[in-house]
Scaffold this active site. Sequence first.
Site, PDB file in Angstrom:
ATOM      1  N   MET A 154       0.843  -1.296   0.045  1.00 47.81           N
ATOM      2  CA  MET A 154      -0.100  -0.200   0.092  1.00 47.81           C
ATOM      3  C   MET A 154       0.949   1.507   0.057  1.00 47.81           C
ATOM      4  O   MET A 154       0.444   2.386   0.151  1.00 47.81           O
ATOM      5  CB  MET A 154      -1.057   0.050   1.222  1.00 47.81           C
TER       6      MET A 154
ATOM      7  N   HIS B 166       9.142   1.025   3.701  1.00 40.59           N
ATOM      8  CA  HIS B 166      10.229   1.099   4.485  1.00 40.59           C
ATOM      9  C   HIS B 166      10.976  -0.097   4.422  1.00 40.59           C
ATOM     10  O   HIS B 166      10.897  -1.025   3.480  1.00 40.59           O
ATOM     11  CB  HIS B 166       9.486   1.079   6.141  1.00 40.59           C
TER      12      HIS B 166
ATOM     13  N   HIS C 252       9.492  -3.590   3.611  1.00 38.63           N
ATOM     14  CA  HIS C 252       8.961  -3.617   2.341  1.00 38.63           C
ATOM     15  C   HIS C 252      10.030  -4.113   1.412  1.00 38.63           C
ATOM     16  O   HIS C 252       9.871  -4.989   0.486  1.00 38.63           O
ATOM     17  CB  HIS C 252       8.249  -2.397   1.686  1.00 38.63           C
TER      18      HIS C 252
ATOM     19  N   GLN D 113      -3.267 -12.594   7.934  1.00 36.88           N
ATOM     20  CA  GLN D 113      -3.231 -12.279   6.309  1.00 36.88           C
ATOM     21  C   GLN D 113      -2.424 -13.226   5.656  1.00 36.88           C
ATOM     22  O   GLN D 113      -2.914 -13.719   4.654  1.00 36.88           O
ATOM     23  CB  GLN D 113      -2.869 -10.968   6.029  1.00 36.88           C
TER      24      GLN D 113
ATOM     25  N   VAL E 235      10.815  -7.376   9.708  1.00 39.22           N
ATOM     26  CA  VAL E 235      12.094  -6.702  10.011  1.00 39.22           C
ATOM     27  C   VAL E 235      11.927  -5.933  11.162  1.00 39.22           C
ATOM     28  O   VAL E 235      10.699  -4.960  11.249  1.00 39.22           O
ATOM     29  CB  VAL E 235      12.226  -5.753   8.775  1.00 39.22           C
TER      30      VAL E 235
ATOM     31  N   SER F  49       6.491  -0.736  10.447  1.00 35.09           N
ATOM     32  CA  SER F  49       4.903  -0.813   9.957  1.00 35.09           C
ATOM     33  C   SER F  49       5.020   0.761   9.254  1.00 35.09           C
ATOM     34  O   SER F  49       5.370   1.734   9.922  1.00 35.09           O
ATOM     35  CB  SER F  49       4.069  -0.859  11.263  1.00 35.09           C
TER      36      SER F  49
END
Length: 272
Positions: free
Chosen positions: A26, A30, A33, A149, A172, A181
């Site tokens: 989305m 960071h 990702h 998820q 991480v 997050s």
Amino acid sequence: MRLVRDIAALRSAVAAAGPVSFVPTMGNLHAGHLSLVRLARRHGGAVAVSIFVNRLQFTPGEDFDRYPRTFERDCALLEAEGVELLFAPDEGVLYPEPQTFTVKPSPLADELEWRFRPGFFNGVATVVLKLLNCVQPVAAVFGKKDYQQLMIVRKMVRQFDLPIEIIAGDTVREPDGLAMSSRNGYLSAAERDGAPRLYRTLDEVRRGVLTPQQGVSALASAGWKPDYVELRRSSDLAVPTAADAGLVVLGAARLGATRLIDNVEFLRGQPG
């Protein structure tokens, strides 16, 4: 890196790139990702990333409108990682008409997060299925921080017989243990100092220092508003039996106005 905004251009680009490994996001990227992007790269082939803030997975009163959008910065980070393809559709591309057909996940989705975010996993499963259909990757990478998820996506892909390997990326963490997050940016300086307590509490449950219910009480005593701390079987999030070795402690709690989630996987009897 090629930026595409519509599905026809995406499919043309994927066909030209060859086998693709896919990382859906989305945005507001960071290091967590980027670790998923690197994992996709190690899997082989070209890497495709999506950036799409999915309205369907936000429950009423949540932060859809204020969710951080940092598109130019995100593009620079992805380009530096050598990502070949970025799919960044407008809402009207993925949802050109009201999405009256949605995915209703298995009973697994009715527990844990669902109890506090009803409808959340319907929105997640629907957009993930749409994105996988648009990109048609050979593999897709999802982070373990969103553990429930990950389990739901794996089960959906298996039951719909999608020819896609779902790869799990490790969480991480910041040096003090806080799971990375996009919502960490909502924390005040004082809240940020206290935020690692969620991870420490889950780890104390892992080590047997606290029971899950004691973990809830410990968070509440520290000024958090806990939703749950629960021990589950790591393979499918069922309530574990004494014979189950692979376990995970999951937790969700609000610190101020920010809701954080985390989890810790472990093997029963493992030292440390």
